[in-house]
Design a protein around this motif. Sequence first.
Motif, short mmCIF file in Angstrom:
data_model
loop_
_atom_site.label_atom_id
_atom_site.label_comp_id
_atom_site.label_asym_id
_atom_site.label_seq_id
_atom_site.Cartn_x
_atom_site.Cartn_y
_atom_site.Cartn_z
N THR A 45 84.40 55.06 58.51
CA THR A 45 84.14 55.02 56.81
C THR A 45 85.61 55.44 56.44
O THR A 45 86.49 55.85 56.69
CB THR A 45 83.20 55.99 56.62
N LEU A 46 85.55 55.01 54.92
CA LEU A 46 86.69 55.14 54.07
C LEU A 46 86.94 56.96 54.08
O LEU A 46 88.10 57.32 54.07
CB LEU A 46 86.56 54.54 52.98
N LYS A 47 85.67 57.46 53.64
CA LYS A 47 85.86 58.98 53.71
C LYS A 47 86.55 59.62 55.22
O LYS A 47 87.36 60.53 54.84
CB LYS A 47 84.45 59.76 53.54
N GLU A 48 86.15 58.94 56.08
CA GLU A 48 86.77 59.66 57.39
C GLU A 48 88.10 59.52 57.38
O GLU A 48 88.91 60.31 57.79
CB GLU A 48 86.06 59.11 58.54
N ALA A 49 88.65 58.46 56.96
CA ALA A 49 90.08 58.00 56.78
C ALA A 49 90.82 58.92 56.11
O ALA A 49 91.69 59.49 56.01
CB ALA A 49 90.38 56.50 56.58
N GLN A 50 90.12 59.20 54.63
CA GLN A 50 90.85 60.01 53.96
C GLN A 50 90.85 61.54 54.36
O GLN A 50 91.84 61.94 54.21
CB GLN A 50 89.98 60.31 52.57
N ILE A 51 89.92 62.00 55.11
CA ILE A 51 89.93 63.51 55.57
C ILE A 51 90.98 63.49 56.61
O ILE A 51 91.74 64.43 56.80
CB ILE A 51 88.54 63.89 56.04
N VAL A 52 91.01 62.66 57.69
CA VAL A 52 91.79 62.70 58.58
C VAL A 52 93.31 62.40 58.41
O VAL A 52 94.30 63.16 58.68
CB VAL A 52 91.29 61.58 59.78
N ILE A 53 93.47 61.61 57.60
CA ILE A 53 94.94 61.36 57.07
C ILE A 53 95.59 62.33 56.33
O ILE A 53 96.71 62.87 56.53
CB ILE A 53 94.95 59.93 56.23
N GLU A 54 94.33 63.00 55.52
CA GLU A 54 94.93 64.23 54.84
C GLU A 54 95.46 65.31 55.73
O GLU A 54 96.58 66.14 55.50
CB GLU A 54 93.94 64.70 53.84
N SER A 55 94.61 65.44 56.92
CA SER A 55 94.79 66.72 57.90
C SER A 55 96.25 65.97 58.45
O SER A 55 96.63 67.20 58.74
CB SER A 55 93.57 66.36 58.98
N TRP A 56 96.38 64.88 58.73
CA TRP A 56 97.59 64.69 59.71
C TRP A 56 98.87 64.99 58.55
O TRP A 56 99.88 65.44 59.01
CB TRP A 56 97.60 63.33 60.08
#
Length: 250
Positions: free
Chosen positions: A187-198
Amino acid sequence: MALAEQYGRYGYRKISALLKAAGWLVNDKRVERIWRREGLKVPVKQPKRGRIWDNDGSCLRLRPECRNHVWSYDFVEARTHDGRKFRMLNVVDEFTHECLAIRVARKLKAIDVIDVLSDLFILRGVPVHIRSDNGPEFIAKSVQAWITGVGAKTAYISPGSPWENGYVESFNARLRDELLNGEIFYTLKEAQIVIESWRRHYNAVRPHASLGYRPPAPEVFVPAFTAWPAALARPAPPTKRPMVERPTAH
């Protein structure tokens, strides 16, 4: 071995830096011997690139001299598991090498560029120059007028010369190599969270060779073995938390 498994795209020098940050007394040569003995693969080194020179020998590249002197930004595209595209707007401080922001959305337009920059200007201050390519979102009149209005200057690279924007291009390569190529985003939300964590891991933990194998914006205390997808232990449920005695007055 645990660090090499956790950070598959790091070489032995970055692993050595992580070990030293965790308190291990070990030098790079010993880590290299263990690295090669265990058959670990060292990532291919990035090829050297020449500078851009004019006919009279002068360098055309604007060089960052201090924090907030030159920021650069660029777009990167990826896809979620269903095949739909999403875009990332990456903003980098060229002097500190810190990634200031990554905005993730299905579509990003000129108004989104202004929105990201306005937030950063409030938090970080206004840079002297902002470097970018000649994409329509960056050369839009609204963006140019807004950047000039707040006191910054635009620095557009020559068309078809991405090497002039080398700092953010290098960051984009690290982002794709260390994260995007090895992740499936459902999902887009998952991408936002994982990318911000990285991004936070990139700034606070990841050793940078150009900075003497130190992170660009280290926090006061960061566990060296913390992975970028929030690896901290989750809080225990209320039934398992230790009971704290109520203070009594004497």
